[in-house]
Motif scaffolding. Structure first.
Motif, short mmCIF file in Angstrom:
data_model
loop_
_atom_site.label_atom_id
_atom_site.label_comp_id
_atom_site.label_asym_id
_atom_site.label_seq_id
_atom_site.Cartn_x
_atom_site.Cartn_y
_atom_site.Cartn_z
N CYS A 156 3.69 -10.32 -11.84
CA CYS A 156 3.30 -9.00 -12.33
C CYS A 156 3.52 -7.94 -11.25
O CYS A 156 3.88 -6.79 -11.55
CB CYS A 156 1.83 -9.00 -12.76
SG CYS A 156 1.48 -9.95 -14.26
N GLN A 160 6.83 -4.97 -10.76
CA GLN A 160 6.55 -3.57 -10.43
C GLN A 160 7.47 -3.10 -9.30
O GLN A 160 7.98 -1.98 -9.31
CB GLN A 160 5.09 -3.40 -10.03
CG GLN A 160 4.10 -3.58 -11.18
CD GLN A 160 2.67 -3.37 -10.73
OE1 GLN A 160 2.31 -2.30 -10.20
NE2 GLN A 160 1.84 -4.39 -10.90
N ALA A 203 -5.92 -3.39 -17.03
CA ALA A 203 -5.24 -3.20 -18.31
C ALA A 203 -4.08 -2.21 -18.13
O ALA A 203 -4.21 -1.20 -17.44
CB ALA A 203 -6.22 -2.67 -19.36
N GLY A 204 -2.96 -2.53 -18.75
CA GLY A 204 -1.80 -1.65 -18.68
C GLY A 204 -1.00 -1.75 -17.42
O GLY A 204 -0.10 -0.92 -17.18
N SER A 205 -1.27 -2.76 -16.60
CA SER A 205 -0.56 -2.87 -15.32
C SER A 205 0.93 -3.09 -15.49
O SER A 205 1.71 -2.80 -14.59
CB SER A 205 -1.16 -4.01 -14.48
OG SER A 205 -1.03 -5.26 -15.15
N LEU A 206 1.33 -3.61 -16.65
CA LEU A 206 2.75 -3.91 -16.88
C LEU A 206 3.41 -2.92 -17.84
O LEU A 206 4.52 -3.16 -18.29
CB LEU A 206 2.91 -5.33 -17.44
CG LEU A 206 2.61 -6.48 -16.47
CD1 LEU A 206 2.81 -7.83 -17.16
CD2 LEU A 206 3.51 -6.39 -15.24
N SER A 207 2.76 -1.81 -18.14
CA SER A 207 3.32 -0.88 -19.11
C SER A 207 4.68 -0.34 -18.66
O SER A 207 5.63 -0.29 -19.46
CB SER A 207 2.35 0.27 -19.37
OG SER A 207 2.03 0.95 -18.17
N ASP A 208 4.80 0.03 -17.39
CA ASP A 208 6.08 0.53 -16.88
C ASP A 208 7.14 -0.58 -16.87
O ASP A 208 8.32 -0.33 -17.13
CB ASP A 208 5.92 1.10 -15.47
CG ASP A 208 5.14 2.40 -15.46
OD1 ASP A 208 5.00 3.01 -16.53
OD2 ASP A 208 4.67 2.80 -14.37
N VAL A 210 7.30 -3.16 -18.95
CA VAL A 210 7.72 -3.40 -20.33
C VAL A 210 8.72 -2.33 -20.77
O VAL A 210 9.76 -2.64 -21.37
CB VAL A 210 6.51 -3.43 -21.27
CG1 VAL A 210 6.96 -3.47 -22.73
CG2 VAL A 210 5.63 -4.65 -20.97
N ASP A 211 8.41 -1.08 -20.46
CA ASP A 211 9.31 0.01 -20.85
C ASP A 211 10.68 -0.15 -20.18
O ASP A 211 11.72 0.00 -20.83
CB ASP A 211 8.71 1.36 -20.45
CG ASP A 211 7.49 1.72 -21.29
OD1 ASP A 211 7.31 1.11 -22.36
OD2 ASP A 211 6.71 2.60 -20.85
N GLN A 214 12.63 -3.20 -21.64
CA GLN A 214 13.21 -2.89 -22.95
C GLN A 214 14.49 -2.07 -22.80
O GLN A 214 15.48 -2.29 -23.50
CB GLN A 214 12.20 -2.17 -23.82
CG GLN A 214 11.06 -3.04 -24.31
CD GLN A 214 10.07 -2.28 -25.17
OE1 GLN A 214 9.74 -1.13 -24.88
NE2 GLN A 214 9.60 -2.92 -26.22
#
Length: 219
Positions: A156, A160, A203-208, A210-211, A214
């Protein structure tokens, strides 16, 4: 480093991964307190898994025209590893909580984990894995109990670093080297914070990640 090279992409992944450990050891060699040279295992794996991504720019030297294909596969497999790593860890908790379980019951536990974390798996007419036996191929369960979640936590963080390197490689590399130099002078979350990474426990540590994944994989 000791490795069995066999002419596959795994050769390069092993080399860059283990070199990350070696690089950290070299960078932190001057820490005066010997117990601080080595971080805890989940922190150690940040160094190794991050270097796998930070060496992406050099993959043309190994794979030539297939370098971009390698990067896509490496990223996709890294993302797919996260639920697998969680399944291995959760499975071990079940096994140790039920020491009297029979071999069949342990296989059933693994089937539960696959249904929860890896529901896309299908084994067709492969009888043994279809009956829940595939957990046995992971040697860490036997040799290094409860180690495997360290890989997921570190990954994770490594991804980043990948996102940041795609924007500004030099500053990201500087942050990575500084993290290696800190060795084990702090526990996991403090080391993560010192490198300006988001703790995987948030929470949301992987949002960037994932974006960016994709976008990169054109999903």
């Amino acid at each position: 480093m000791f490795a069995n090279f066999n002419g596959t992409k795994g050769d390069i992944e092993v080399f860059t991964h283990e070199m990350g450990h070696a690089f950290q050891a070299w960078q932190s060699r001057n820490i005066p307190t010997i117990d601080y040279l080595w971080p805890t295992l989940e922190s150690c794996e940040i160094h190794s898994m991050s270097l796998e991504f930070l060496t992406w720019s050099q993959m043309d030297k190994f794979f030539g025209d297939d370098a971009e294909r390698f990067r896509e596969i490496h990223l996709a497999q890294s993302i797919l590893f996260l639920p697998y790593g969680c399944a291995v860890d959760h499975f071990q908790h079940l096994v140790y909580a039920n020491p009297e379980a029979t071999p069949q019951e342990r296989n059933q536990m693994w089937q539960q984990m696959e249904a929860r974390y890896l529901p896309w798996r299908e084994y067709g007419d492969l009888e043994y894995p279809a009956q829940g036996g595939l957990w046995q191929e992971k040697q860490h369960i036997y040799c290094s109990p409860f180690y495997y979640i360290d890989y997921t936590l570190a990954l994770c963080c490594a991804m980043q670093f990948w996102v940041r390197a795609e924007v500004d490689f030099e500053s990201t590399l500087t942050e990575y080297i500084a993290l290696c130099q800190r060795g084990g002078k702090a526990p996991f979350q403090a080391l993560v914070s010192s490198a300006n990474l988001v703790s995987p426990f948030k929470a949301g540590s992987l949002s960037d990640v994932v974006d960016k994944a994709q976008e990169f994989l054109k999903l």
